[in-house]
Design a protein around this motif. Structure first.
Motif, PDB file in Angstrom:
ATOM      1  N   PHE A   1      53.172  51.461  37.888  1.00  0.00           N
ATOM      2  CA  PHE A   1      51.908  50.930  38.416  1.00  0.00           C
ATOM      3  C   PHE A   1      50.744  51.559  37.648  1.00  0.00           C
ATOM      4  CE2 PHE A   1      53.379  50.070  43.093  1.00  0.00           C
ATOM      5  CZ  PHE A   1      54.474  49.365  42.603  1.00  0.00           C
ATOM      6  N   THR A   2      49.677  50.795  37.509  1.00  0.00           N
ATOM      7  CA  THR A   2      48.473  51.306  36.862  1.00  0.00           C
ATOM      8  C   THR A   2      47.240  50.824  37.612  1.00  0.00           C
ATOM      9  OG1 THR A   2      49.541  51.224  34.687  1.00  0.00           O
ATOM     10  CG2 THR A   2      47.148  51.424  34.720  1.00  0.00           C
ATOM     11  N   ILE A   3      46.384  51.768  37.995  1.00  0.00           N
ATOM     12  CA  ILE A   3      45.121  51.431  38.640  1.00  0.00           C
ATOM     13  C   ILE A   3      44.033  51.367  37.578  1.00  0.00           C
ATOM     14  CG2 ILE A   3      44.495  53.829  39.153  1.00  0.00           C
ATOM     15  CD1 ILE A   3      43.323  52.819  41.829  1.00  0.00           C
ATOM     16  N   SER A   4      43.128  50.416  37.739  1.00  0.00           N
ATOM     17  CA  SER A   4      42.010  50.278  36.808  1.00  0.00           C
ATOM     18  C   SER A   4      40.852  49.625  37.548  1.00  0.00           C
ATOM     19  CB  SER A   4      42.396  49.432  35.592  1.00  0.00           C
ATOM     20  OG  SER A   4      42.728  48.104  35.990  1.00  0.00           O
ATOM     21  N   ARG A   5      39.682  49.557  36.895  1.00  0.00           N
ATOM     22  CA  ARG A   5      38.548  48.913  37.532  1.00  0.00           C
ATOM     23  C   ARG A   5      37.690  48.218  36.503  1.00  0.00           C
ATOM     24  NH1 ARG A   5      33.433  51.706  39.584  1.00  0.00           N
ATOM     25  NH2 ARG A   5      32.945  49.529  39.203  1.00  0.00           N
ATOM     26  N   ASP A   6      36.965  47.223  36.985  1.00  0.00           N
ATOM     27  CA  ASP A   6      36.002  46.473  36.177  1.00  0.00           C
ATOM     28  C   ASP A   6      34.631  46.726  36.791  1.00  0.00           C
ATOM     29  OD1 ASP A   6      34.253  44.491  35.180  1.00  0.00           O
ATOM     30  OD2 ASP A   6      35.924  43.157  34.753  1.00  0.00           O
ATOM     31  N   ASN A   7      33.822  47.526  36.116  1.00  0.00           N
ATOM     32  CA  ASN A   7      32.517  47.884  36.652  1.00  0.00           C
ATOM     33  C   ASN A   7      31.633  46.667  36.897  1.00  0.00           C
ATOM     34  OD1 ASN A   7      33.241  50.547  36.531  1.00  0.00           O
ATOM     35  ND2 ASN A   7      32.145  50.981  34.646  1.00  0.00           N
ATOM     36  N   ALA A   8      31.667  45.734  35.975  1.00  0.00           N
ATOM     37  CA  ALA A   8      30.782  44.569  36.070  1.00  0.00           C
ATOM     38  C   ALA A   8      31.118  43.710  37.291  1.00  0.00           C
ATOM     39  CB  ALA A   8      30.881  43.740  34.806  1.00  0.00           C
ATOM     40  N   LYS A   9      32.383  43.712  37.682  1.00  0.00           N
ATOM     41  CA  LYS A   9      32.816  42.867  38.801  1.00  0.00           C
ATOM     42  C   LYS A   9      32.985  43.652  40.095  1.00  0.00           C
ATOM     43  CE  LYS A   9      35.260  39.515  35.894  1.00  0.00           C
ATOM     44  NZ  LYS A   9      36.572  38.855  35.609  1.00  0.00           N
ATOM     45  N   ASN A  10      32.731  44.948  40.073  1.00  0.00           N
ATOM     46  CA  ASN A  10      32.965  45.791  41.251  1.00  0.00           C
ATOM     47  C   ASN A  10      34.360  45.553  41.825  1.00  0.00           C
ATOM     48  OD1 ASN A  10      30.551  47.117  41.201  1.00  0.00           O
ATOM     49  ND2 ASN A  10      29.598  45.945  42.841  1.00  0.00           N
ATOM     50  N   THR A  11      35.329  45.501  40.952  1.00  0.00           N
ATOM     51  CA  THR A  11      36.693  45.185  41.344  1.00  0.00           C
ATOM     52  C   THR A  11      37.655  46.238  40.815  1.00  0.00           C
ATOM     53  OG1 THR A  11      36.230  42.808  41.389  1.00  0.00           O
ATOM     54  CG2 THR A  11      38.536  43.463  41.190  1.00  0.00           C
ATOM     55  N   VAL A  12      38.595  46.617  41.669  1.00  0.00           N
ATOM     56  CA  VAL A  12      39.655  47.549  41.301  1.00  0.00           C
ATOM     57  C   VAL A  12      40.974  46.784  41.297  1.00  0.00           C
ATOM     58  CG1 VAL A  12      40.890  49.633  41.984  1.00  0.00           C
ATOM     59  CG2 VAL A  12      38.421  49.521  42.228  1.00  0.00           C
TER      60      VAL A  12
END
Length: 122
Positions: free
Chosen positions: A68-79
């Motif tokens: 599993f890998t957690i990540s985020r997209d700052n522009a979309k406020n999505t994890v």
């Protein structure tokens, strides 16, 4: 308040992949970290992964490391939680949560999503 909405769960065969998403809205500037947790029937909620809101630090439970890998997209406020090589024991309701601190204790997280079911068949 912070509102969290998860998506991406479903039914998959063992060895397959899924990507969960968690969209955050509201007072997200109060968030220091985001976490993914899961709860199987009859079991306690357990830590899966966490990421700082800046995205600089991540942590994964031993049971999911390398898969599993957690990540985020700052522009979309999505994890996101990318889940590969899924096993039947990964079957659970998966929740995302936001909190002030980068922790693995679910009690440290204030806001929670509604959860999304992940079922892995053997």
């Amino acid at each position: 308040q912070v509102q969290l909405v998860e998506s991406g769960g479903g039914l998959v065969q063992a060895g397959g992949s899924l990507r969960l998403s968690c969209a955050a809205s509201g007072r997200t500037f109060t968030t220091g970290a985001m976490g993914w947790f899961r709860q199987a029937p009859g079991k306690e909620r357990e830590f899966v992964a966490a990421i700082t809101w800046s995205g600089g630090l991540t942590s994964h439970a031993d049971s999911v490391k390398g898969r599993f890998t957690i990540s985020r997209d700052n522009a979309k406020n999505t994890v996101y939680l990318q889940m590969n090589s899924l096993k039947p024991e990964d079957t659970a309701v998966y929740y995302c949560a936001s909190g002030l601190y980068f922790r693995s204790d679910p009690g440290e997280y204030r806001y929670w999503g509604q959860g999304t079911q992940v079922t892995v068949s053997s």
